[in-house]
Enzyme design. Structure first.
Site, short mmCIF file in Angstrom:
data_model
loop_
_atom_site.label_atom_id
_atom_site.label_comp_id
_atom_site.label_asym_id
_atom_site.label_seq_id
_atom_site.Cartn_x
_atom_site.Cartn_y
_atom_site.Cartn_z
N ILE A 180 38.52 36.12 37.57
CA ILE A 180 37.88 35.70 38.62
C ILE A 180 36.53 36.38 38.41
CG2 ILE A 180 38.58 37.70 40.04
CD1 ILE A 180 38.25 36.05 42.62
N ALA A 181 35.56 35.64 38.77
CA ALA A 181 34.09 36.18 38.61
C ALA A 181 33.09 35.67 39.78
CB ALA A 181 33.64 35.74 37.39
N VAL A 182 32.33 36.60 40.47
CA VAL A 182 31.26 36.02 41.27
C VAL A 182 30.05 36.37 40.64
CG1 VAL A 182 30.30 36.48 43.58
CG2 VAL A 182 33.08 36.48 43.14
N GLU A 210 45.82 41.54 37.09
CA GLU A 210 45.43 42.75 36.40
C GLU A 210 43.94 43.06 36.92
OE1 GLU A 210 48.85 41.32 34.31
OE2 GLU A 210 46.77 40.50 34.61
N ASN A 228 37.63 49.43 38.76
CA ASN A 228 37.01 48.57 39.63
C ASN A 228 37.45 48.57 41.19
OD1 ASN A 228 35.80 46.34 40.84
ND2 ASN A 228 36.34 44.77 39.19
N TYR A 237 41.54 43.31 46.92
CA TYR A 237 43.03 42.78 46.93
C TYR A 237 43.99 43.56 48.07
CZ TYR A 237 41.13 40.95 42.28
OH TYR A 237 40.53 40.34 41.40
#
Length: 145
Positions: free
Chosen positions: A69-71, A103, A108, A115
């Site tokens: 996932i990336a923003v 994971e 982070n 999460y």
């Protein structure tokens, strides 16, 4: 708007991947393989012209794995990642999948807190999981409905 990615999105997804992960970035071929796999989906969050975020989700048997996932860095802390994950959780519920794992880098804390706020719990650690040898937390979410 959130939707499933198409072949036409791959170049923009790959650019965002490189921007977010540098040396740890997936290759363009990784994303092509995901699209053609039949078991994985890429979801994109778009403003209509630009892809602001994406997530890769794989479903195997009765569980899912959030692979990536990336923003967009300039758009972080605006709820985009949360919206994208909620969309995927709704998708999983719709197809009858009640558990998902991921994971996350142990450093982070922003992602870990996101999460946790969405019902994920830490169930283990993968030692030296990342290329730079950083550990990863293994997190799971179980839908009880």
């Amino acid at each position: 708007m959130i939707r499933q990615a198409t072949k036409e999105d791959l170049e923009k997804i790959f650019i965002l991947e490189q921007e977010c992960f540098g040396d740890d970035a997936w290759s363009e071929q990784n994303f092509k393989d995901v699209l053609s796999s039949g078991i994985s989906r890429i979801f994109v969050y778009t403003d209509g012209t630009e892809i602001l975020a994406y997530a890769v989700l794989t479903v195997i048997f009765d569980e899912a794995h959030l692979d990536n996932i990336a923003v967009c860095p300039e758009r972080r802390r605006q709820g985009i990642g949360r919206q994208l994950i909620i969309y995927m959780l709704d998708y999983l519920k719709h197809i009858g999948i009640k558990k998902i794992t991921l994971e996350v880098r142990i450093s982070n804390t922003a992602a870990i807190n996101l999460y946790k706020s969405l019902g994920f719990v830490t169930e283990g650690v993968r030692k030296r999981y990342y290329n730079d040898q950083e550990d990863a937390l293994i997190m799971w979410r179980y839908d009880q409905s």
